[in-house]
Design a protein around this motif. Structure first.
Motif, PDB file in Angstrom:
ATOM      1  N   GLN A 112      97.933  20.074  69.852  1.00 42.50           N
ATOM      2  CA  GLN A 112      96.505  20.113  69.500  1.00 42.50           C
ATOM      3  C   GLN A 112      96.265  20.997  68.274  1.00 42.50           C
ATOM      4  OE1 GLN A 112      97.776  20.718  72.540  1.00 42.50           O
ATOM      5  NE2 GLN A 112      96.924  19.157  73.876  1.00 42.50           N
ATOM      6  N   GLU A 113      96.892  22.176  68.240  1.00 42.96           N
ATOM      7  CA  GLU A 113      96.700  23.077  67.097  1.00 42.96           C
ATOM      8  C   GLU A 113      97.283  22.497  65.818  1.00 42.96           C
ATOM      9  OE1 GLU A 113      95.008  26.100  66.666  1.00 42.96           O
ATOM     10  OE2 GLU A 113      94.165  25.398  68.551  1.00 42.96           O
ATOM     11  N   ARG A 115      97.479  19.372  65.022  1.00 46.43           N
ATOM     12  CA  ARG A 115      96.523  18.354  64.548  1.00 46.43           C
ATOM     13  C   ARG A 115      95.292  19.012  63.906  1.00 46.43           C
ATOM     14  NH1 ARG A 115      98.257  15.552  69.311  1.00 46.43           N
ATOM     15  NH2 ARG A 115      99.273  13.618  68.658  1.00 46.43           N
ATOM     16  N   ARG A 116      94.767  20.049  64.545  1.00 41.02           N
ATOM     17  CA  ARG A 116      93.583  20.725  64.001  1.00 41.02           C
ATOM     18  C   ARG A 116      93.870  21.281  62.606  1.00 41.02           C
ATOM     19  NH1 ARG A 116      91.570  25.172  67.348  1.00 41.02           N
ATOM     20  NH2 ARG A 116      89.720  24.961  66.078  1.00 41.02           N
ATOM     21  N   GLU A 121      90.506  21.078  60.524  1.00 39.23           N
ATOM     22  CA  GLU A 121      89.510  21.556  61.472  1.00 39.23           C
ATOM     23  C   GLU A 121      89.599  23.061  61.684  1.00 39.23           C
ATOM     24  OE1 GLU A 121      90.053  19.256  65.028  1.00 39.23           O
ATOM     25  OE2 GLU A 121      89.838  17.358  63.934  1.00 39.23           O
ATOM     26  N   THR A 122      90.705  23.662  61.270  1.00 35.64           N
ATOM     27  CA  THR A 122      90.898  25.100  61.375  1.00 35.64           C
ATOM     28  C   THR A 122      91.748  25.549  60.191  1.00 35.64           C
ATOM     29  OG1 THR A 122      91.529  26.893  62.887  1.00 35.64           O
ATOM     30  CG2 THR A 122      92.972  24.974  62.833  1.00 35.64           C
TER      31      THR A 122
END
Length: 158
Positions: A112-113, A115-116, A121-122
């Motif tokens: 998830q991280e 991908r973010r 997204e981050t």
């Protein structure tokens, strides 16, 4: 550390597995926690393997400064941690310790991280964590670069 040649039964993908002992391998196999890193299959078989004897390593070690990397990298992960070359082992461990020091452990949230970060997204940062073989393949298919590390890298090298 015991390094075994393994293969998934379904598609016959060959890969290496690192275990504390033969009993550790058998226990993980019985519990169904082993899976093929390429297809995620959990029916795994052990392949025959021959011990590796590196009789010329002592002569090479005498000619190589302790901090120098060997001219030819190991042919496999088994060779990388072969006890016949402690100078190379020390170099690899130093590199792994530096990598651990420069990355954030996001644990089970790795996919998830990643991908973010990839999709903006981050903020960009170097991360490490755990992902299943299937999650790693999905990340690669999305164009997100991932690199496997020895399991102990994040736990014992800090």
């Amino acid at each position: 550390m015991k390094v075994l040649n393994l293969q998934c039964v379904r598609q016959q993908h060959s890969f290496e597995g690192w275990f504390a002992s033969e009993d550790d391998f058998q226990d993980q196999l019985a519990r169904g926690v082993l899976e093929c890193p390429l297809c995620g299959a959990q029916e795994i078989q052990k392949l025959p393997s021959a011990p590796r004897l590196n009789l010329g390593a002592a002569r090479e070690r005498e000619a190589t400064p302790p901090d120098a990397m060997p001219a030819h990298p190991p042919a496999s992960m088994t060779d990388m941690f072969a006890p016949a070359d402690p100078a190379y082992q020390a170099t690899v461990l130093r590199a792994l310790r530096e990598l651990v020091a420069r990355t954030e452990d996001v644990g089970e949230r790795f996919a998830q991280e990643a991908r973010r970060i990839h999709y903006g997204e981050t903020a960009h940062r170097n991360i490490r964590g755990r992902a299943s073989a299937r999650e790693a393949m999905e990340l690669l298919e999305e164009g997100i670069e991932v690199m496997p590390l020895p399991a102990a890298a994040g736990d014992t090298l800090q």
